[in-house]
Motif scaffolding. Structure first.
Motif, PDB file in Angstrom:
ATOM      1  N   ILE A 527       0.896  -1.169   0.233  1.00 14.79           N
ATOM      2  CA  ILE A 527      -0.143  -0.106  -0.016  1.00 14.79           C
ATOM      3  C   ILE A 527       0.920   1.225   0.072  1.00 14.79           C
ATOM      4  CG2 ILE A 527      -2.005   1.381   1.203  1.00 14.79           C
ATOM      5  CD1 ILE A 527      -2.771  -1.341   2.380  1.00 14.79           C
ATOM      6  N   ASP A 528       0.872   1.905  -1.003  1.00 15.96           N
ATOM      7  CA  ASP A 528       1.507   3.321  -1.155  1.00 15.96           C
ATOM      8  C   ASP A 528       0.533   4.382  -1.136  1.00 15.96           C
ATOM      9  OD1 ASP A 528       3.642   4.915  -1.826  1.00 15.96           O
ATOM     10  OD2 ASP A 528       2.564   5.329  -3.707  1.00 15.96           O
ATOM     11  N   THR A 529       0.913   5.400  -0.185  1.00 14.18           N
ATOM     12  CA  THR A 529       0.231   6.529   0.023  1.00 14.18           C
ATOM     13  C   THR A 529       0.899   7.695  -0.396  1.00 14.18           C
ATOM     14  OG1 THR A 529       0.753   7.047   2.201  1.00 14.18           O
ATOM     15  CG2 THR A 529      -1.052   5.618   1.729  1.00 14.18           C
ATOM     16  N   ALA A 530       0.272   8.890  -1.010  1.00 13.67           N
ATOM     17  CA  ALA A 530       0.698  10.045  -1.321  1.00 13.67           C
ATOM     18  C   ALA A 530      -0.161  11.190  -1.340  1.00 13.67           C
ATOM     19  CB  ALA A 530       1.304  10.105  -2.839  1.00 13.67           C
ATOM     20  N   THR A 531       0.187  12.480  -0.694  1.00 18.41           N
ATOM     21  CA  THR A 531      -0.737  13.503  -0.541  1.00 18.41           C
ATOM     22  C   THR A 531       0.095  14.796  -1.005  1.00 18.41           C
ATOM     23  OG1 THR A 531       0.442  14.117   1.706  1.00 18.41           O
ATOM     24  CG2 THR A 531      -1.495  12.586   1.719  1.00 18.41           C
ATOM     25  N   THR A 532      -0.694  15.717  -1.270  1.00 21.29           N
ATOM     26  CA  THR A 532      -0.685  17.195  -1.914  1.00 21.29           C
ATOM     27  C   THR A 532      -1.461  17.935  -1.163  1.00 21.29           C
ATOM     28  OG1 THR A 532      -2.298  17.156  -3.495  1.00 21.29           O
ATOM     29  CG2 THR A 532      -0.158  16.142  -4.153  1.00 21.29           C
ATOM     30  N   GLY A 533      -1.404  19.446  -1.359  1.00 23.26           N
ATOM     31  CA  GLY A 533      -2.074  20.281  -0.501  1.00 23.26           C
ATOM     32  C   GLY A 533      -3.687  20.265  -0.854  1.00 23.26           C
ATOM     33  N   ARG A 534      -3.973  19.456  -1.852  1.00 24.81           N
ATOM     34  CA  ARG A 534      -5.460  19.330  -1.805  1.00 24.81           C
ATOM     35  C   ARG A 534      -5.969  18.082  -2.485  1.00 24.81           C
ATOM     36  NH1 ARG A 534      -5.950  19.163  -7.958  1.00 24.81           N
ATOM     37  NH2 ARG A 534      -8.061  20.014  -7.713  1.00 24.81           N
ATOM     38  N   SER A 535      -5.218  16.870  -2.370  1.00 25.17           N
ATOM     39  CA  SER A 535      -5.469  15.512  -2.709  1.00 25.17           C
ATOM     40  C   SER A 535      -4.824  14.438  -1.836  1.00 25.17           C
ATOM     41  CB  SER A 535      -5.054  15.092  -4.052  1.00 25.17           C
ATOM     42  OG  SER A 535      -3.918  15.067  -4.409  1.00 25.17           O
ATOM     43  N   VAL A 536      -5.167  13.190  -1.777  1.00 30.32           N
ATOM     44  CA  VAL A 536      -4.727  12.031  -1.151  1.00 30.32           C
ATOM     45  C   VAL A 536      -4.932  10.996  -2.155  1.00 30.32           C
ATOM     46  CG1 VAL A 536      -6.898  11.453   0.259  1.00 30.32           C
ATOM     47  CG2 VAL A 536      -4.813  10.606   0.773  1.00 30.32           C
ATOM     48  N   THR A 537      -3.783  10.271  -2.550  1.00 33.06           N
ATOM     49  CA  THR A 537      -3.795   8.942  -3.330  1.00 33.06           C
ATOM     50  C   THR A 537      -3.459   7.745  -2.698  1.00 33.06           C
ATOM     51  OG1 THR A 537      -3.388  10.495  -5.314  1.00 33.06           O
ATOM     52  CG2 THR A 537      -2.844   8.183  -5.507  1.00 33.06           C
ATOM     53  N   VAL A 538      -3.953   6.660  -2.889  1.00 34.73           N
ATOM     54  CA  VAL A 538      -3.550   5.325  -2.463  1.00 34.73           C
ATOM     55  C   VAL A 538      -3.378   4.378  -3.514  1.00 34.73           C
ATOM     56  CG1 VAL A 538      -4.222   3.477  -1.117  1.00 34.73           C
ATOM     57  CG2 VAL A 538      -4.853   5.847  -0.351  1.00 34.73           C
ATOM     58  N   THR A 539      -2.381   3.801  -3.862  1.00 35.92           N
ATOM     59  CA  THR A 539      -1.973   2.943  -4.885  1.00 35.92           C
ATOM     60  C   THR A 539      -1.589   1.510  -4.472  1.00 35.92           C
ATOM     61  OG1 THR A 539      -1.027   4.677  -6.062  1.00 35.92           O
ATOM     62  CG2 THR A 539      -0.537   2.535  -6.918  1.00 35.92           C
ATOM     63  N   MET A 540      -2.141   0.348  -5.014  1.00 36.57           N
ATOM     64  CA  MET A 540      -1.753  -0.807  -4.724  1.00 36.57           C
ATOM     65  C   MET A 540      -0.767  -1.481  -5.498  1.00 36.57           C
ATOM     66  SD  MET A 540      -3.928  -1.617  -2.010  1.00 36.57           S
ATOM     67  CE  MET A 540      -5.248  -1.217  -1.138  1.00 36.57           C
ATOM     68  N   TRP A 541       0.228  -1.984  -5.022  1.00 38.34           N
ATOM     69  CA  TRP A 541       1.193  -2.504  -5.930  1.00 38.34           C
ATOM     70  C   TRP A 541       1.387  -4.164  -5.686  1.00 38.34           C
ATOM     71  CZ3 TRP A 541       4.358   0.374  -9.215  1.00 38.34           C
ATOM     72  CH2 TRP A 541       4.278   1.584  -9.194  1.00 38.34           C
ATOM     73  N   SER A 542       1.324  -5.078  -6.692  1.00 40.91           N
ATOM     74  CA  SER A 542       1.240  -6.359  -6.493  1.00 40.91           C
ATOM     75  C   SER A 542       1.764  -6.947  -7.900  1.00 40.91           C
ATOM     76  CB  SER A 542       0.085  -6.631  -6.080  1.00 40.91           C
ATOM     77  OG  SER A 542      -0.287  -8.152  -5.815  1.00 40.91           O
TER      78      SER A 542
END
Length: 617
Positions: A527-542
């Motif tokens: 589970i990889d997460t990333a944020t900016t000043g206006r968004s949040v993103t979750v990416t699944m790697w497999s």
């Protein structure tokens, strides 16, 4: 020359043999020597006619010397035969290493050498060795695999017993096979099949309620006896019979006085004061409560109690204290580097060796305070190696989802989203494992950096610690949803928010509302997460398993308008413009290898969000 005496019958003659000097001796008839001509060696004389037949003398008996010699010859012959017979019988009996007439499980081993006997017996019992032991345990039929309890024929020992069974000329000697068995393992295998209600024996015990020792005294009763079970099984198994193993009455192995002595001499002093553990230049104290957790009194199979230290329980009870001198191992993991998953090696830790600390601790617990022991650090390898991580097959992006928020990074709500995203970043979900968001982050509180922000409490918006975590929850739920993972637990918001996809979203509240999903693929999930000043993103790697995962929506129905609710002005009142309520269906459609493999329906009914007004009419 021929002469016929007077009265002799013409046809009756006597043959006389001449001696070396020419004379002839007439046996029994005359005692005279008759001279014969020198030219003749034999004279034939007729028998006398004037002697009546009935008056003729019987033939003379053989000489006594001849009879004696004949007896000696017969006796010698018989003795010779006896000697020869005895020698033959001895050779018959002593042939081979195994006495004649020796049988094991119906196999005749007589007259074989040891090596021949071992080969023959090994072949004979090969098929039997793999057969399970059949046991009738207190009336219940149970089978036990031989390899599970060390049940096996000891062929060399059986041959030794056969070789020492004694020589015999006649008859058969049955030698029982020697069978090996680990009695403790047999008892452990049979114990789960014993009806607990049938076991009436009570073993002694000493436990702690807090730091107070509590004694349980022994009592005689029925129980499984391991020695009896082993004897019955080893006797029945070689011949394929059923071993009848009853429960037997077992007397207590300890008295009440002995149990009380353990309480007085060991249990009470053990928790009377802390114990200092010195590790190099550092030290820490184990509290009486931690000692009470780690000190256990274990009863052996006979029911005799003995004190021991349970290292895992001791470490768990004194986790904070042990942590002062220990360094935790770092497991190998996967991290994104240059936009691709890379395996990161772990590192060993340094922990107090509780296997060595246990005996040291037992040695001082019965003594008075102050008490101290020496601890040593040992290397602790990580439970997850690089090879373990490589087998997870984490190599490509399988899903990603982004939601947007307002307020920038500085708002409390945004900070909560960023904080929870960081807590989840890098989490690994192994094949078959279930991920719990509450379980992973624990309680989201001020100590962990969470701020007060709007949350829904009993249908109204109020400030609460961790507000905004539900937006990350929705983002994480969608990433798992589009990765094709199994939905275990989630709950949509009671009100609809336009920043989330309808129906396919989730809220969270510790500890009552959670987000859980299960990795049903054969690969690990990063589970990889990333944020900016206006968004949040979750990416699944497999490793990609499915061709596609899509959502098909049905129309909104049962639309309801919001009402206006006036609330008391104050810090808890948050005004809103209100949103309509509705019901909607959504289907997750998964395709694999060109075919649809799943179509799952999700349905949710949103309440209309009231138009909250703080104060006023």
């Amino acid at each position: 020359m021929t002469a016929r005496p007077e009265g002799a019958r013409p046809d009756d003659t006597v043959i006389l043999n001449a001696g070396p000097d020419g004379s002839v001796t007439v046996p029994d008839e005359a005692d005279a020597t008759v001279p014969l001509p020198m030219s003749s060696n034999t004279v034939v004389m007729p028998a006398q006619r004037d002697v009546p037949p009935q008056e003729q003398l019987p033939p003379p008996p053989p000489p006594a010397e001849k009879k004696s010699r004949r007896g000696v010859l017969v006796a010698t012959a018989v003795a010779g035969l006896l000697v020869v017979g005895a020698g033959g019988a001895g050779a018959y009996v002593t042939a081979g290493d195994i006495p004649r007439g020796t049988e094991v499980l119906g196999l005749d081993l007589g007259a074989l050498s040891r090596s021949e006997a071992e080969k023959a017996l090994g072949d004979h019992v090969a098929a039997r060795s793999a057969q399970p032991a059949r046991v009738r345990l207190d009336g219940k039929d149970v089978t036990v695999k031989p390899e599970a309890v060390g049940l096996a024929f000891d062929v060399p020992a059986t041959v030794d017993a056969a070789a020492g069974s004694g020589r015999r000329l006649f008859g058969v000697k049955i030698v029982p096979p020697v069978v090996r068995l680990e009695a403790a393992k047999l008892e452990a295998a049979l114990r789960p099949h014993v009806n607990p209600k049938r076991v009436t024996v009570r073993k002694p015990a000493i436990t702690f309620k807090g730091v107070t020792p509590v004694a349980t005294y022994p009592q005689a009763g029925l129980d499984l006896d391991g020695a009896v079970a082993a004897e019955r099984v080893t006797g029945a198994w070689p011949t394929g019979q059923v071993a009848d193993v009853p429960l037997t009455t077992r007397p207590p192995a300890m008295t009440k006085a002995q149990v009380d002595a353990l309480v007085t001499d060991v249990a009470k002093p053990a928790v009377a004061a802390p114990v200092t553990v010195e590790v190099g230049a550092e030290s820490f104290q184990l509290s009486p409560a931690a000692v009470a957790k780690g000190l256990v009194f274990r009863a052996d199979s006979a029911g005799v109690l003995a004190p021991a230290i349970d290292g895992k329980r001791l470490r768990a009870a004194g986790k904070a204290q042990f942590g002062r001198v220990e360094t935790a191992a770092k497991p190998a993991t996967v991290r994104l580097s240059g936009g691709k998953p890379q395996i990161v090696a772990g590192a060993p830790g340094r922990v107090v060796d509780v296997t060595k600390l246990g005996p040291e601790l037992l040695g001082v617990l019965a003594g008075p305070a102050p008490r101290a022991v020496t601890g040593v650090l040992a290397a602790a390898e990580s439970e997850t190696s690089q090879a373990d991580v490589a087998e997870l097959g984490i190599k490509e992006k399988v899903s990603t989802f982004t939601t947007y928020f307002t307020g920038g990074r500085s708002s409390p709500r945004s900070q909560n989203i960023i904080t929870v995203a960081k807590a989840v970043d890098g989490a690994l979900v192994r094949p078959g494992a279930t991920f719990s968001l509450n379980g992973h982050t624990g309680e989201r509180n001020y100590a962990k950096g969470y701020k007060d922000a709007p949350v829904i409490v009993n249908g109204v918006l109020e400030p609460g610690v961790g507000g905004g975590a539900s937006q990350f929850t929705t983002t994480l739920f969608n990433a798992a949803y589009y990765a094709g993972l199994e939905d275990v637990e989630h709950k949509p918001h009671s009100f609809y928010f336009s920043r989330y996809p309808s129906v396919i979203e989730s809220t969270i509240f510790y500890p009552t509302l959670d987000l859980k999903f299960k990795n049903t693929t054969p690969y690990g999930i990063l589970i990889d997460t990333a944020t900016t000043g206006r968004s949040v993103t979750v990416t699944m790697w497999s490793t990609k398993v499915y061709d596609s995962v899509k959502t098909v929506y049905g129309p909104r129905r049962n639309v309801t308008s919001p009402r206006t609710v006036q609330r008391e002005p104050g810090p808890k009142c948050i005004s809103s413009s209100g949103l309509p309520g509705f019901t909607q269906d959504a289907w997750r459609v998964i395709r694999k290898d060109g075919q649809e493999v799943e179509r799952k329906k999700f349905t949710w009914r949103y309440d209309p969000e009231p138009r909250f007004v703080c104060g006023g009419d």
